[in-house]
Design an enzyme around this catalytic site. Structure first.
Site, PDB file in Angstrom:
ATOM      1  N   SER A   1       1.176  -1.015   0.248  1.00  0.00           N
ATOM      2  CA  SER A   1       0.488  -0.075  -0.308  1.00  0.00           C
ATOM      3  C   SER A   1       1.205   1.412   0.488  1.00  0.00           C
ATOM      4  O   SER A   1       2.066   1.103   0.531  1.00  0.00           O
ATOM      5  CB  SER A   1      -0.573  -0.253   1.496  1.00  0.00           C
ATOM      6  OG  SER A   1      -1.536   0.907   1.341  1.00  0.00           O
ATOM      7  N   TYR A  14      -3.032  -1.321  10.398  1.00  0.00           N
ATOM      8  CA  TYR A  14      -2.413  -1.988   9.056  1.00  0.00           C
ATOM      9  C   TYR A  14      -1.192  -0.997   8.332  1.00  0.00           C
ATOM     10  O   TYR A  14      -0.802  -1.901   7.308  1.00  0.00           O
ATOM     11  CB  TYR A  14      -3.990  -0.999   8.038  1.00  0.00           C
ATOM     12  CG  TYR A  14      -3.705  -1.091   6.366  1.00  0.00           C
ATOM     13  CD1 TYR A  14      -4.543  -2.312   6.261  1.00  0.00           C
ATOM     14  CD2 TYR A  14      -3.549   0.002   5.962  1.00  0.00           C
ATOM     15  CE1 TYR A  14      -4.251  -2.614   4.884  1.00  0.00           C
ATOM     16  CE2 TYR A  14      -3.617   0.110   4.931  1.00  0.00           C
ATOM     17  CZ  TYR A  14      -4.260  -1.287   4.260  1.00  0.00           C
ATOM     18  OH  TYR A  14      -4.269  -2.173   2.073  1.00  0.00           O
TER      19      TYR A  14
END
Length: 275
Positions: A144, A157
């Site tokens: 990400s 996350y």
């Protein structure tokens, strides 16, 4: 050289980026082994495209103790497997200002799914990928852009993705180093998505309540771009990191850091360190 891999395993293939990439690979003649927890969605994928183009493998990749036997099953059933796409991921809100709301068990599962499972899967699939030498093989990891600049709302996350990003750099350095003649046929590719309109946001109650459950880049737009980059393969335009222009500033800063990393690796090797 176009995308050279003919049998690809994709985790998290029941929705979002994983499903979108699976669809594009199938359309391009790649045999896809679709992995996910929701068997009915995997069955729908097989029904849509046919068992000669895609196989359903229902499995929860966060079950670390079951991974060794499962990987053995996969490599035995699909001996031509030449690429793995580690895409499955979870994202949860983590508010330190409200510690009473933090579900540590859920965040432990987030850590396992996003980081520990890829670590285990890479380790367990490597002997098979090594055995295919000199045939081109690959490990494709979906991290990400939040691995580069964290978003405080989903701190765990971001931390798991940052750990994955770091792991990929070291993995790539090791598999292409002077002691790696037996692994140089394994290409390591990292995909760093921006925010993309997928279930990742839609299933988070707090985001939906804020009207933020459907934000980001259109999924088809992102998948088309990413598949286009993957299709460049090992040609002169092929890249081992895939990002979009919307996060170019972040990536350019990170490329400076990668340059430092690669210089550090060279210096360590010149000093006699082996890895």
């Amino acid at each position: 050289m176009p995308f050279p891999y003919k049998t690809v395993l994709i985790t998290g293939a029941t929705s979002g980026i994983g499903q979108a990439l699976a669809e594009r690979m199938i359309a391009s003649g790649v045999f896809v082994i679709a992995v996910g927890r929701r068997k009915e969605r995997l069955d729908d994928l097989v029904k849509k495209h046919g068992s000669d183009k895609v196989a359903a493998e229902p499995f929860d990749i966060s079950d670390l103790s079951a991974l060794p036997n499962w990987v053995k099953h996969i490599t035995t059933t699909y001996p031509k497997l030449d690429s793995i796409v580690l895409n499955a991921g979870l994202q949860k809100t983590l508010l330190f200002t409200k510690p009473e709301t933090i579900d540590l068990a859920a965040h432990s599962t987030e850590l396992t799914t996003n980081y520990l499972s890829p670590l285990h899967l890479i380790t367990l699939f490597l002997p098979h990928l090594i055995s295919l030498s000199p045939q081109p093989t690959s490990i494709i990891v979906v991290s990400s852009c939040l691995s580069l600049i964290p978003l405080p709302r989903c701190a765990n996350y971001c931390a798991t993705k940052a750990a994955t990003h770091s792991l990929v750099w070291s993995l790539r350095a090791q598999l292409t180093g002077p002691e790696a003649e037996h692994t140089k046929h394994i290409k390591v590719i990292e995909i760093l998505p921006p925010a993309v309109k997928t279930e990742l946001h839609k299933i988070q109650k707090d985001l939906v309540e804020q009207g933020q459950g459907d934000f980001g880049m259109e999924l088809d737009e992102f998948a088309d771009f990413t598949w286009g980059e993957l299709e460049k393969g090992d040609g002169p335009d092929g890249r081992d990191e895939i990002t979009v222009k919307e996060t170019r500033e972040w990536v350019e800063m990170d490329h400076k850091r990668r340059g430092v990393f690669e210089g550090y690796v060279r210096g360590c090797r010149e000093g006699g360190m082996k890895f």
